[in-house]
Design an enzyme around this catalytic site. Structure first.
Site, mmCIF file in Angstrom:
data_model
loop_
_atom_site.group_PDB
_atom_site.id
_atom_site.type_symbol
_atom_site.label_atom_id
_atom_site.label_comp_id
_atom_site.label_asym_id
_atom_site.label_seq_id
_atom_site.Cartn_x
_atom_site.Cartn_y
_atom_site.Cartn_z
ATOM 1 N N SER A 157 0.828 -1.199 0.000
ATOM 2 C CA SER A 157 0.000 0.000 0.000
ATOM 3 C C SER A 157 0.867 1.254 0.000
ATOM 4 O O SER A 157 1.667 1.453 -0.898
ATOM 5 C CB SER A 157 -0.960 -0.033 1.190
ATOM 6 O OG SER A 157 -1.904 1.011 1.112
ATOM 7 N N ASP A 207 -2.808 6.209 -3.716
ATOM 8 C CA ASP A 207 -1.608 5.561 -3.196
ATOM 9 C C ASP A 207 -1.149 4.470 -4.171
ATOM 10 O O ASP A 207 -1.814 4.215 -5.189
ATOM 11 C CB ASP A 207 -1.860 5.015 -1.789
ATOM 12 C CG ASP A 207 -2.840 3.862 -1.754
ATOM 13 O OD1 ASP A 207 -3.586 3.672 -2.736
ATOM 14 O OD2 ASP A 207 -2.885 3.141 -0.738
ATOM 15 N N ASP A 239 -1.167 1.227 -4.515
ATOM 16 C CA ASP A 239 -2.005 0.121 -4.982
ATOM 17 C C ASP A 239 -3.432 0.569 -5.279
ATOM 18 O O ASP A 239 -4.309 -0.247 -5.530
ATOM 19 C CB ASP A 239 -1.996 -1.052 -3.997
ATOM 20 C CG ASP A 239 -2.698 -0.751 -2.696
ATOM 21 O OD1 ASP A 239 -2.641 0.409 -2.249
ATOM 22 O OD2 ASP A 239 -3.300 -1.670 -2.111
ATOM 23 N N ASP A 296 -5.958 2.014 -3.585
ATOM 24 C CA ASP A 296 -7.157 1.839 -2.770
ATOM 25 C C ASP A 296 -7.475 3.089 -1.941
ATOM 26 O O ASP A 296 -8.588 3.259 -1.479
ATOM 27 C CB ASP A 296 -7.079 0.585 -1.891
ATOM 28 C CG ASP A 296 -5.901 0.549 -0.948
ATOM 29 O OD1 ASP A 296 -5.127 1.527 -0.888
ATOM 30 O OD2 ASP A 296 -5.732 -0.478 -0.249
#
Length: 573
Positions: free
Chosen positions: A150, A302, A304, A306
């Site tokens: 993340s 961010d 990834d 999400d």
């Protein structure tokens, strides 16, 4: 002479056998010779599953992300799948982000699954985490894996596990799988993959995911309104560049500018201190471009994809970042207003949030005659609500840490669809001569002004973990009676599943146990303390509110002063 504790040395020696590759063994020997502290931190415990899966620093050792720790996880998960789904032809989906080693680690994970006779659907290039969640359901897989850390620093990577419903693992499955993993030796890992069982997936899934994002994120905005909105978008060197530009373009947002310096995926995240849109610095480059070009809104995700950060113009025409709670209540209220105006709010409808997010969500839900269901920190708990209550309808769910979910077609926070939704609201607001911040102010007029703040302390390594444990112990064993002169009316201890009241009486908390402590005062002030489940941090969440008195900035200033006084009492500044 360098001293190494016997228990650490015993764990280290298990890695200095021929099963482990020469590079790994050499790195360990170098730590033995010159970095005993690093050696201890690499081996003193097994890397554990936390709030958002398993995350850790990359390197050799039991407490690091590497092919062996992830291989062991995957071997254990393979055996668990066979136990839970006996006789079924098992299928898994795998995605990965832009981080160093993500692609190679994803290949290792695919090999272990296929070596265990499990069919693998592997993205051949990086993709957003929400697309993986969607793919698990779309392909009728038994589980899914995404290799990501993340928004953590560049030295981290991670391993998230998703189940059949597209949501992350929750109790008791996580503990059952961990028990299987812990019974394994590293030598039990089957690394020799079966190429016939590994299939690359790309365009077909992209098209299905984009179509679903458009169907869920487009909300009665006219083509003219979309064409008029000027958007600056930054993926912060992450995965969203593979999907969000296409989604916005197909929706009709023709005035979109991508921050070119941050458009190339790069695990070093070279242009930011942290690739986390929660940090104002991360969006500074995009905001400057917006100021220079007169853009209406900035969206940044961010690595990834999400979490979503949003910046809009304030009353002085300057770009300002909405905090996660503000973005959540704006998007949620918009969805509720749309639902109320179309088919009407139904008895089965609900919204969702977390125990550390703004209480404004509950106040807003009550105004619409519906419930706001609360879960522990992490979207896996919101996904669990959807799974546990199939007869009900989730309108939307959010948390303070910049996560949002539109409906339930993705069972995790989804910055792709949330970006589209944010643009839809911004476009409609612009047509009225207003901004997203104006939308928030209208909500404050109706529900009262809410202000939140997150204060985090990084405490790395074994000593840091012990320090965090001591801080939580002190807050539990010597609870405060008042906070800045306001009487404490309730202390919620999620570790022990009880709420304690001033007279000493207790009421049970019907939620899974979690190391979270929340103080509530008679003025509605809320202070929550929680060790992070994904980083070496302890987090303090402050929340206060006041009635609308005609001037948002004046009331906000008073609440910010209140935050400072709370922080001072807790020694947070």
């Amino acid at each position: 002479m360098i001293y190494i504790a016997p228990e650490i040395l015993e764990r280290v020696n298990q890695w200095l056998v021929p099963f482990f590759d020469e590079t790994t063994q050499q790195e360990i020997k170098e730590m033995i010779a010159s970095d005993p502290k690093g050696l201890e931190d690499s081996f003193y415990k097994n890397l554990a599953f936390g709030t958002g899966g398993m995350r850790g620093i990359m390197g050799p050792g039991d407490n690091r992300i590497n092919k062996y720790t992830l291989g062991k996880n995957t071997q254990g998960l393979s055996q668990y799948l066979k136990k839970v789904f006996p006789g079924e032809s098992l299928k898994v989906a795998i995605a990965y982000d832009c981080r160093h080693n993500s692609k190679s680690l994803a290949a290792e994970v695919a090999n272990v699954f296929s070596a265990n006779g499990i069919e693998v659907f592997l993205f051949s290039d990086l993709r957003p985490t929400p697309e993986l969640s969607f793919s698990v359901k779309h392909l009728n897989c038994h589980c899914g894996i995404v290799l990501t850390a993340s928004h953590n620093p560049p030295e981290y990577n991670g391993y998230k596990v998703y189940w059949q419903d597209g949501g992350q693992l929750v109790p008791p499955q996580d503990k059952e799988i961990i028990a299987v993993i812990n019974e394994l030796a590293y030598t039990d890992i089957q690394f020799e993959g079966n190429a016939d069982l590994i299939h690359n997936i790309d365009t077909e899934l992209d098209e299905a995911f984009i179509a679903a994002s458009l169907a869920n994120g487009m909300k009665d905005t006219t083509p003219e309104q979309r064409a008029a909105l000027k958007v600056v978008f930054t993926p912060l060197h992450g995965t969203s560049v593979t999907v969000i530009p296409e989604v916005l373009t197909r929706a009709g947002y023709s005035q979109m500018q991508i921050v070119e310096a941050q458009a190339t995926p790069d695990g070093d995240f070279p242009t930011v201190k942290s690739p986390n849109p929660e940090e104002p610095e991360a969006l500074s480059m995009a905001i400057q471009i917006a100021e220079d070009t007169g853009a209406d809104v900035v969206i940044g995700t961010d690595p990834d994809s999400d979490r979503l950060g949003i910046a809009v113009r304030d009353e002085n025409g300057k770009m300002t970042i909405l905090n996660g709670n503000q973005a959540m209540v704006i998007k949620t209220h918009f969805l509720l207003a749309q639902k109320a105006a179309s088919s009407g709010i139904q008895s089965e409808d609900y919204i969702a949030s977390t125990i550390v997010s703004t209480p404004m969500m509950g106040v807003m839900a009550a105004d619409f005659g519906m419930s706001c269901e609360l879960g522990l920190t992490g979207f896996k708990w919101i996904a669990k609500m959807v799974k546990d209550m199939p007869e009900r309808n989730l309108i939307g769910g959010g948390e303070e840490s910049f996560g949002f979910m539109v409906g339930d077609f993705v069972r995790d926070k989804d910055a792709v669809t949330a970006s589209l939704l944010a643009c839809e609201i911004a476009a409609q607001q612009k047509a009225k001569g207003e901004t997203l911040l104006d939308y928030a102010v209208e909500l404050y007029k109706k529900y009262g002004v809410y202000q939140e703040e997150l204060i985090s302390f990084v405490k790395p390594g074994k000593s840091g973990a012990e320090e965090i444990q001591a801080m939580m112990k002190s807050l539990r064993e010597t609870p405060l009676k008042e906070i800045i002169g306001e009487a404490v009316m309730r202390v919620d201890d999620y570790q022990h599943s009880v709420s304690t009241h001033p007279d000493g009486s207790q009421t049970p908390i019907d939620m899974p146990k979690s190391n979270v402590l929340i103080y509530w005062t008679d003025q509605g002030t809320k202070v929550a303390a929680r060790p992070s489940g994904t980083e070496p941090k302890i987090k303090f969440y402050l929340s206060a509110n006041a009635p609308w008195e005609g001037n948002y900035r004046k009331t906000q200033a008073a609440l910010l002063d209140k935050m400072d006084r709370i922080a001072a009492q807790f020694n947070l500044r």
